[in-house]
Design an enzyme around this catalytic site. Structure first.
Site, PDB file in Angstrom:
ATOM      1  N   GLU A   1       0.793  -1.141   0.092  1.00  0.00           N
ATOM      2  CA  GLU A   1       0.142  -0.048  -0.075  1.00  0.00           C
ATOM      3  C   GLU A   1       0.834   1.423  -0.052  1.00  0.00           C
ATOM      4  O   GLU A   1       2.172   1.191   0.022  1.00  0.00           O
ATOM      5  CB  GLU A   1      -0.795   0.228   1.181  1.00  0.00           C
TER       6      GLU A   1
ATOM      7  N   HIS B   1      -4.688   3.187   8.308  1.00  0.00           N
ATOM      8  CA  HIS B   1      -3.223   2.566   8.666  1.00  0.00           C
ATOM      9  C   HIS B   1      -2.239   3.762   8.906  1.00  0.00           C
ATOM     10  O   HIS B   1      -2.062   4.599   7.848  1.00  0.00           O
ATOM     11  CB  HIS B   1      -2.671   1.658   7.443  1.00  0.00           C
TER      12      HIS B   1
END
Lengths: 349, 295
Positions: free
Chosen positions: B207, B245
């Site tokens: 990511e 996150h």
């Protein structure tokens, strides 16, 4: 977590680094009190921007322009930092950054202010804490070792990832003065007894949430899978209307969910999302419940949330993980057929 | 053979007294994980599992290979240091929100002891059909020859469902953690898969944020080997927002989506555009590699 000037300068001063006299002001009355007999001052908008001077958010003003500029800058940020105007002979830069877990903290110095860092090297903690072994363009400046030591102490005390003084100026009489500074802190670093807890930005305790421009509401568990679904929706067309991750609510509800019950916070978060989507005119909701948390009790929570919000739009459901077969039975008993896989759920949404 | 975890791995559980730790310990044992002991500072007994007051005491009695910790963020640093000192080679820490400096200290303690910290902020390790530690539900995964490494826990679940749905099994699945920093890099895990004769293809689930994927790309470019298929999430959304996150924040212009995709493609990695392309791409890539037969 970024510290702004009004939070950082008192901390620098407390460690012996000279700073110009200054104060945070939020109205004309406070500014008038700060100005006193000063003829010229500096006003800075308290915003987390990188080049405030270029954006017109740092201005040198005389008394007759001060109130008008204050009003303008107050509109830009959370208060204004008012500071005495200082003449100086030279601008420098000093900073400590921790670029990544595989790097050592790096001491950055420059004989220019602004963004032109001309010298950087990894340093062991004892180096910057002692202010010793200083090399580079500022090595010969009197008082610099003390500044480095103070910056190092504060870097550790704040659990900082980056801390910089920019510019650090040399006054005509040879003093070092921190004109501006900023710091980025580890959001999970232990709180020092400095009263900085208020610097942590508050987030919605029930739902990790962000509004997006697409059409389909996404209610999911876990940031990674939620983002993957958002990307997928965008690649194939309609895009997502939000990023909404139930994890905070799931964690708060864990005892209820493990006991097979609907979770109070999960119900509330689901209802809140439906209200937000409906208010923005979105009519499609993709519920993607894939987790090691019992999916059947979480399904009960989400459906209760939809009912609480009186959701009238389309619903597509995809399930996976712990007790997902039982969860599928639950949705079917409520008249909703879960999709056989995520692709089918996305297509249905 | 798998990496890091199989049915013979002797697992010690830290933080097994809490609701989550207790629930997961029961699940791990039911799956086949060889749980040899649990740590309970209060001395609480754990039924069939021997209970110990300290990691050192446990290690003297049961000689664990791996410790999985369900304890909170504030305990990770000390727990990992104690485990590595006691001779445990692998520590898996699931806690979120662990301070950066504690992660660095735990990682360094592992390196000094020739051990490995997996996490924190990880859902653990799964070797399908063999054993699992962390948060994996037993429904996820199926035995096979694809190695998976991921920063995101729930993205792993989505990927395993996609792969297993069309009969593509996995050798080992490793969540390295989605936080600001982690003890073990994606490249380290890729290199383990490279040496694992039970793995034919590696899947990277990455990511935006950090340079984890760029580092892996550099490693693959320098030491080409088994095919790698990668999905990078975070194409949509503001680079200033980590969206759940903490490690997904694009900081100082580094770790952006295009940088990662470019670096991976340049290294010969097969980058897919969304999760729905994963299974077919793995199949195609495996078929192209001579002698590779993905289950």
């Amino acid at each position: 977590v970024r510290l702004l000037e009004d939070q950082l300068k008192p901390l620098l001063a407390a460690r012996g680094i000279s700073v110009p006299a200054g104060a945070k002001v939020v109205d004309r009355h406070e500014l008038k009190r700060f100005m006193g007999s000063r003829h010229r001052i500096v006003l800075k908008a308290l915003v987390a921007a990188n080049d405030r001077a270029a954006a017109g958010q740092v201005v040198v003003v005389t008394r007759n322009r001060a109130f008008a500029e204050l009003d303008r800058l107050l509109a830009a940020g959370d208060g204004v930092w008012a500071e005495e105007y200082v003449e100086y002979a030279r601008e420098c830069f000093v900073g400590l950054v921790w670029p990544g877990i595989d790097d050592a903290p790096t001491l950055l110095t420059s004989d220019k202010g602004g963004t032109g860092v001309s010298h950087g090297r990894p340093v062991h903690r004892h180096v910057y804490r002692a202010g010793e072994s200083l090399t580079g363009p500022l090595a010969s400046l009197p008082g610099m070792a003390s500044v480095i030591r103070a910056v190092g102490d504060l870097f550790e005390e704040l659990a900082a990832i980056a801390l910089e003084i920019n510019p650090l100026v040399v006054t005509p009489d040879g003093r070092l003065l921190a004109l501006d500074a900023k710091a980025y802190l580890d959001p999970y670093g232990r709180r020092s007894p400095l009263g900085l807890e208020s610097a942590v930005q508050s987030t919605n305790p029930l739902l990790e949430f962000a509004r997006l421009d697409g059409q389909v509401g996404v209610l999911s568990i876990g940031a990674g899978l939620t983002r993957a679904v958002i990307d997928w929706l965008t690649v194939i067309g309609p895009g997502a209307a939000c990023f909404s991750d139930l994890i905070p609510a799931v964690l708060a509800d864990m005892t209820q969910l493990l006991a097979g019950e609907a979770g109070t916070e999960s119900i509330r978060a689901s209802a809140w999302l439906c209200d937000d989507l409906a208010a923005r005119g979105r009519r499609s909701l993709l519920i993607n419940l894939v987790s090691a948390t019992p999916i059947d009790s979480l399904s009960k929570s989400v459906l209760a949330g939809l009912r609480k919000a009186n959701w009238q739009g389309r619903v597509a459901v995809h399930l996976g993980g712990n007790r997902s077969a039982e969860a599928a039975d639950f949705w079917r008993s409520e008249g909703i057929q879960p999709a056989p896989d995520l692709a089918a759920a996305i297509a249905a949404a | 053979m798998t990496i890091l975890l199989d049915r013979t791995t002797r697992v010690l559980v830290h933080g097994a007294s809490g609701a989550i730790g207790r629930y997961q310990t029961t699940g791990m044992r039911a799956y086949g994980t060889n749980v040899v002991g649990r740590i309970s500072r209060s001395g609480e007994q754990g039924g069939e599992i021997p209970s110990f007051r300290s990691i050192g005491e446990a290690q003297a009695a049961v000689r664990a290979d791996l410790l999985v910790s369900y304890a909170g963020a504030g305990y990770v640093g000390a727990c990992a240091a104690e485990a590595f000192k006691a001779g445990i080679r692998t520590v898996v820490a699931v806690a979120e929100d662990v301070p950066f400096r504690d992660i660095v200290a735990a990682r360094d303690a592992g390196r000094a002891a020739r051990g490995l910290l997996i996490g924190p902020n990880t859902n653990g390790i799964l070797s399908p059909g063999e054993a699992r530690v962390g948060f994996f539900a037993s429904e996820f995964g199926s035995p096979g020859r694809v190695g998976v490494v991921s920063r995101s826990g729930t993205l792993i679940y989505g990927a395993l469902i996609e792969l297993s749905r069309v009969g593509i099994g996995q050798s080992t699945v490793v969540g390295i953690g989605g936080g600001l920093a982690r003890g073990t890099s994606a490249l380290t895990v890729r290199d383990m898969f490279e040496a694992d004769n039970a793995t034919d293809v590696v899947v990277l689930l990455g990511e935006v944020g950090s340079t984890e994927e760029e580092d892996l790309a550099a490693g693959v470019k320098a030491r080409p080997g088994k095919p790698v298929v990668a999905l990078i999430i975070g194409a949509v959304g503001s680079p200033d927002d980590a969206m759940g996150h903490s490690g997904a924040l694009v900081y100082d212009g580094k770790g952006g989506f295009e940088d990662k995709v470019g670096a991976l493609r340049d290294a010969g990695v097969h980058v897919i555009s969304h999760l729905g392309e994963l299974a077919e791409t793995v199949k195609r890539v495996a078929a192209r590699s001579a002698g590779v037969a993905i289950k």
